[in-house]
Write a protein that holds these residues in place. Structure first.
Motif, mmCIF file in Angstrom:
data_model
loop_
_atom_site.group_PDB
_atom_site.id
_atom_site.type_symbol
_atom_site.label_atom_id
_atom_site.label_comp_id
_atom_site.label_asym_id
_atom_site.label_seq_id
_atom_site.Cartn_x
_atom_site.Cartn_y
_atom_site.Cartn_z
ATOM 1 N N LEU A 1 0.839 -1.197 0.000
ATOM 2 C CA LEU A 1 0.000 0.000 0.000
ATOM 3 C C LEU A 1 0.874 1.246 0.000
ATOM 4 C CD1 LEU A 1 -2.929 1.283 0.511
ATOM 5 C CD2 LEU A 1 -2.275 1.256 2.931
ATOM 6 N N ILE A 2 0.463 2.259 -0.768
ATOM 7 C CA ILE A 2 1.163 3.539 -0.802
ATOM 8 C C ILE A 2 0.161 4.629 -0.433
ATOM 9 C CG2 ILE A 2 2.539 5.131 -2.190
ATOM 10 C CD1 ILE A 2 3.103 2.764 -4.078
ATOM 11 N N SER A 3 0.538 5.484 0.526
ATOM 12 C CA SER A 3 -0.351 6.554 0.971
ATOM 13 C C SER A 3 0.337 7.902 0.814
ATOM 14 C CB SER A 3 -0.720 6.356 2.448
ATOM 15 O OG SER A 3 -1.299 5.082 2.659
ATOM 16 N N VAL B 1 5.000 4.224 2.459
ATOM 17 C CA VAL B 1 4.879 2.958 1.746
ATOM 18 C C VAL B 1 4.929 1.796 2.728
ATOM 19 C CG1 VAL B 1 5.876 1.481 -0.034
ATOM 20 C CG2 VAL B 1 5.998 3.974 -0.274
ATOM 21 N N ASN B 2 3.926 0.934 2.682
ATOM 22 C CA ASN B 2 3.896 -0.265 3.525
ATOM 23 C C ASN B 2 4.363 -1.467 2.720
ATOM 24 O OD1 ASN B 2 1.756 1.634 4.778
ATOM 25 N ND2 ASN B 2 2.152 0.111 6.362
ATOM 26 N N ASP B 3 5.219 -2.284 3.315
ATOM 27 C CA ASP B 3 5.704 -3.465 2.603
ATOM 28 C C ASP B 3 5.006 -4.736 3.103
ATOM 29 O OD1 ASP B 3 6.950 -4.379 4.959
ATOM 30 O OD2 ASP B 3 8.911 -3.595 4.412
ATOM 31 N N ILE C 1 -2.767 3.974 -3.123
ATOM 32 C CA ILE C 1 -2.555 3.003 -4.195
ATOM 33 C C ILE C 1 -2.409 1.626 -3.568
ATOM 34 C CG2 ILE C 1 -0.983 2.238 -6.031
ATOM 35 C CD1 ILE C 1 -0.107 5.167 -6.332
ATOM 36 N N VAL C 2 -3.075 0.625 -4.126
ATOM 37 C CA VAL C 2 -2.972 -0.736 -3.592
ATOM 38 C C VAL C 2 -2.339 -1.675 -4.614
ATOM 39 C CG1 VAL C 2 -4.966 -0.463 -2.073
ATOM 40 C CG2 VAL C 2 -5.301 -1.353 -4.395
#
Length: 254
Positions: free
Chosen positions: A166-168, A176-178, A210-211
């Motif tokens: 996920l990008i916020s 950015v989450n990994d 963004i997913v």
């Protein structure tokens, strides 16, 4: 004048019809298809002065349709792709409209078609040209961002795009989450990052998020035509906007 429009997105189709009405001062009739199946049916039953076609339809690439059925009508491609495919269009003398386009961009593409056709310089699309376009598209797909450089206090780390869930957006940079649930900071805005990612894997579900399709765990209906999305290793649910829900559903089925 009779025209075939091949465009899977309803707003894009509506924009094309408005542009056509503004350009031509004669009566125009048209057929509209959103799939390869639609296009094949129309082309077998009708003839057209020219075709306006997106590249990605609901059930595949329009290139495959034009490889299957011999097309004598001029084709103007409506494409969000640039770079390699843009060069391939130019090399093969094909009229195109690069999304997002203005009325002026549309007018120039139609004028290019008219000029080529009038001078007899228009060559019907053949299998060699189609294969060249497909090759350019594949080359372009291969050039999407593969990894990001993450600056940490301890040094520089590399984050593979395939590991992003996920990008916020967060001001002029993004969080950015990994896949392991860790959060990183990238010093680019959401729009810039979105353009670098493979659209078959990543979708901008609203203005700020963004997913990655590979990390979607569950999707549930929500009010006002929105969807709630659960992502792997991310506690909070994210939500589509009402304006993106329809395109998101189509994207899921590609």
């Amino acid at each position: 004048m009779n025209i075939l429009i091949l465009e899977d997105e309803i707003p894009a189709y509506q924009k094309l019809t408005k542009c056509l009405d503004r350009f031509f001062d004669i009566k125009i009739t048209h057929d509209w298809g959103r799939t390869i199946v639609d296009g094949e049916k129309f082309l077998k039953e009708n003839s057209y002065d020219f075709i306006l076609s997106d590249i990605q339809l609901l059930d595949g690439l329009s290139f495959d349709l034009f490889n299957k059925i011999k097309i004598e009508s001029p084709i103007i491609f409506c494409s969000a792709h640039d770079d390699y495919l843009f060069q391939a269009f130019n090399t093969n003398g094909i009229a195109y409209i690069l999304k997002p386009y203005s009325q002026d961009d549309f007018d120039k593409a139609i004028q290019k078609y008219q000029s080529l056709f009038k001078k007899g310089d228009y060559n019907a699309l053949n299998s060699n040209t189609i294969n060249a376009l497909k090759s350019a598209l594949q080359e372009e797909n291969n050039n999407y961002k593969k990894r990001f450089v993450i600056k940490k206090a301890s040094g520089i780390q590399l984050l593979n795009a395939t590991d992003i869930t996920l990008i916020s957006a967060s001001g002029d940079f993004c969080l950015v989450n990994d896949k392991d649930g860790k959060r990183h900071t990238i010093s680019q805005n959401l729009g810039a990052i979105h353009q670098q990612l493979n659209p078959k894997k990543f979708f901008k579900i609203n203005r700020s998020e963004i997913v990655n399709i590979d990390f979607i765990e569950n999707i549930e209906s929500h009010f006002k035509n929105r969807l709630l999305i659960s992502m792997k290793n991310y506690k909070e649910k994210v939500m589509t906007s009402s304006s993106t829900t329809s395109d998101f559903r189509k994207w899921l089925e590609q």
